[in-house]
Design an enzyme around this catalytic site. Sequence first.
Site, short mmCIF file in Angstrom:
data_model
loop_
_atom_site.label_atom_id
_atom_site.label_comp_id
_atom_site.label_asym_id
_atom_site.label_seq_id
_atom_site.Cartn_x
_atom_site.Cartn_y
_atom_site.Cartn_z
N TYR A 146 125.94 -65.63 44.34
CA TYR A 146 125.12 -65.64 43.27
C TYR A 146 124.74 -66.89 42.60
O TYR A 146 123.64 -66.81 42.33
CB TYR A 146 125.79 -64.61 42.35
CG TYR A 146 125.40 -64.07 41.02
CD1 TYR A 146 124.34 -62.98 41.00
CD2 TYR A 146 125.56 -64.44 39.89
CE1 TYR A 146 123.85 -62.54 39.90
CE2 TYR A 146 125.06 -64.16 38.60
CZ TYR A 146 124.09 -63.17 38.86
OH TYR A 146 123.67 -62.61 37.69
N GLU A 148 124.57 -70.05 43.65
CA GLU A 148 123.60 -70.67 44.59
C GLU A 148 122.19 -70.07 44.55
O GLU A 148 121.19 -70.57 44.72
CB GLU A 148 124.47 -71.21 45.84
CG GLU A 148 125.29 -72.04 45.69
CD GLU A 148 125.07 -73.37 45.02
OE1 GLU A 148 124.11 -73.69 45.17
OE2 GLU A 148 126.16 -74.13 44.96
N GLY A 149 122.36 -68.86 44.83
CA GLY A 149 121.23 -67.93 44.66
C GLY A 149 120.44 -68.23 43.54
O GLY A 149 119.19 -68.36 43.70
N VAL A 188 133.76 -57.16 32.58
CA VAL A 188 135.28 -57.08 31.45
C VAL A 188 134.79 -56.00 30.19
O VAL A 188 135.55 -55.34 29.82
CB VAL A 188 135.75 -58.29 30.93
CG1 VAL A 188 134.66 -59.06 29.90
CG2 VAL A 188 136.86 -58.29 30.50
N ARG A 278 133.23 -70.62 29.04
CA ARG A 278 131.92 -70.37 28.99
C ARG A 278 131.48 -70.14 27.78
O ARG A 278 131.93 -69.30 26.98
CB ARG A 278 131.49 -69.10 30.21
CG ARG A 278 130.14 -69.25 30.19
CD ARG A 278 129.69 -67.92 31.00
NE ARG A 278 129.86 -68.26 32.23
CZ ARG A 278 130.32 -67.06 33.20
NH1 ARG A 278 130.23 -65.95 32.91
NH2 ARG A 278 130.47 -67.40 34.50
N1 UDP Z 1 138.01 -59.76 33.59
C1 UDP Z 1 139.22 -58.94 33.35
N2 UDP Z 1 139.36 -57.94 33.61
C2 UDP Z 1 138.70 -56.91 34.09
C3 UDP Z 1 137.21 -57.46 34.29
C4 UDP Z 1 137.10 -58.97 34.26
O1 UDP Z 1 140.16 -59.71 32.87
O2 UDP Z 1 138.70 -55.57 33.99
C5 UDP Z 1 137.85 -61.20 33.52
C6 UDP Z 1 137.27 -61.71 34.66
O3 UDP Z 1 138.20 -62.25 35.38
C7 UDP Z 1 136.56 -62.87 33.98
C8 UDP Z 1 135.95 -62.22 32.60
O4 UDP Z 1 136.95 -61.14 32.14
O5 UDP Z 1 137.55 -64.02 33.48
C9 UDP Z 1 134.76 -61.80 32.57
O6 UDP Z 1 134.35 -61.04 33.92
P1 UDP Z 1 132.97 -60.42 34.05
O7 UDP Z 1 133.09 -59.76 35.43
O8 UDP Z 1 132.55 -59.54 32.87
O9 UDP Z 1 131.78 -61.64 34.27
P2 UDP Z 1 131.83 -63.18 34.61
O10 UDP Z 1 131.56 -63.75 33.26
O11 UDP Z 1 133.04 -63.45 35.40
O12 UDP Z 1 130.69 -63.14 35.45
#
Ligand code: UDP
Length: 312
Positions: A146, A148-149, A188, A278
């Site tokens: 994702y 690098e894509g 998340v 981020r």
């Molecule tokens: N995360 C979490 N629990 C979940 C899903 C995601 O703690 O059930 C964490 C994940 O490890 C990351 C952050 O929440 O640190 C955001 O994850 P998401 O998949 O929403 O997007 P990302 O920003 O990682 O692309």
Amino acid sequence: MSKKRILVTGGAGFLGTNLCRRLLDDGNHIISLDNYLSGLKRNVAIFEDHPDYEFIEHDIIDPIDLQIDEIYNLACAGSPPKYQADPIHTTKTNVYGVINMLELAKRNDAKIMQASTSEVYGDPEVHPQVESYHGNVNTHGIRSCYDEGKRCAESLCFDYMRRFGVKIKVARIFNTYGPYMDAEDGRVVSNFIVQAINGKSPTIYGDGSQTRSFCYVDNLIDAFVRLMASRDDFYGPVNTGNPGEFTVKELAEKVIDMTAANVEVTYHPLPQDDPTVRCPDITLAQKELGWTPDISLEKGLVKTIEYFKSIN
Ligand code: UDP
């Protein structure tokens, strides 16, 4: 003026559905395209009877010919578990798919907005992230298909602009949430809300100290429309995100509180290459697009919780 014919790829997905709704409200004719890899038929059904909505089931890794004035190229699974499920297809979407969309824009002399991502910054060493920061991406990790894509997609956009004069706009999208997210896509915000309203424990990956900045979808869609309408020689890349930064643990606590769920969080292993921080610097979007997201996390969560309760 006749209606604009606007192609939205990934039109059955979370952002695509919200964008189609906004563009239809603005009086445009929409061609929505999706391969249903992460898009939902339920989202397409909302517009079924709208006279200005057409849907085509198609994967952008195969060429397609259409007559259009603008393209919003949103096609690509955005959730880590979804884009990692078939990583080679994810790369193809961002290389073959983006070439196909740029060729289509070139043939039609159409403007194209490419959905790039904060993931181009990888695990950033510059915080908050400014567009001039070149990022810290693992080239061979499980997220690289994702990251690098999407980096290659940006490069293709700029080369089509420089070589062929294609009118490009590149948005770097940060974490976004709101109605029409797929309850099952593993992100998340959706995970925590769906868990809490079903009386289950929100699953924190790692210790929950990693941060994200969450933008409510209506604000993001507004940035897309502003970017498409921006002056011809503004190409981006431009950060589109809400600079309010929260730890994942804070998010879990907010969701538990706002859903009045009688649950405790649980801790699970942190996935590989999960960025530790981020947050967008949005100075450029403020200056060039006159855009500042104004919907707070609390307000946005209220609407998102309502949505997930309505489909639960
Ligand atoms: N995360 C979490 N629990 C979940 C899903 C995601 O703690 O059930 C964490 C994940 O490890 C990351 C952050 O929440 O640190 C955001 O994850 P998401 O998949 O929403 O997007 P990302 O920003 O990682 O692309």
